[in-house]
Design an enzyme around this catalytic site. Structure first.
Site, PDB file in Angstrom:
ATOM      1  N   GLY A  21      59.897  20.917  54.037  1.00  0.00           N
ATOM      2  CA  GLY A  21      61.196  21.001  53.385  1.00  0.00           C
ATOM      3  C   GLY A  21      62.141  19.935  53.915  1.00  0.00           C
ATOM      4  CB  CYS A  22      65.406  18.928  52.586  1.00  0.00           C
ATOM      5  SG  CYS A  22      66.662  17.667  52.751  1.00  0.00           S
ATOM      6  N   PRO A  23      64.884  18.037  55.797  1.00  0.00           N
ATOM      7  CG  PRO A  23      65.834  16.902  57.669  1.00  0.00           C
ATOM      8  CD  PRO A  23      65.489  18.299  57.122  1.00  0.00           C
ATOM      9  CG  ASP A  48      62.024  19.338  49.445  1.00  0.00           C
ATOM     10  OD1 ASP A  48      62.549  20.185  48.700  1.00  0.00           O
ATOM     11  OD2 ASP A  48      62.668  18.707  50.299  1.00  0.00           O
TER      12      ASP A  48
END
Length: 83
Positions: A21-23, A48
């Site tokens: 997932g981000c980042p 993502d």
């Protein structure tokens, strides 16, 4: 580039960012870019959906070229060229 054109690209390096997932996809892509020479293409395989915004924005800020994305059934393939 069209999705058909993107499917014909022979990437110089590939990064598997599925499940991240981000980042993290962007951070791993930045690291992978360090190993590339100018003009080489990085393929990032990820899941993502936020990366659809992150990669083009990062490429624009850094002067690299965002080539586009191919959307598969359960993942994305992003392509970027190093400046």
């Amino acid at each position: 580039m069209s999705e058909t054109d993107l499917k014909e690209i022979k990437a110089d390096s590939s990064l598997d960012a599925r499940g991240l997932g981000c980042p993290m996809p962007l951070l791993k892509a930045k690291k992978a870019f360090e190993a590339l020479d100018s003009g080489q293409v990085l393929e990032i395989v990820g899941t993502d959906p936020g990366s659809k915004n992150d990669f083009p924005n990062w490429a624009e800020r850094t002067g690299n070229t965002y080539l586009g994305v191919v959307e598969e059934s359960d993942f994305y393939k992003f392509y970027m060229k190093k400046k």
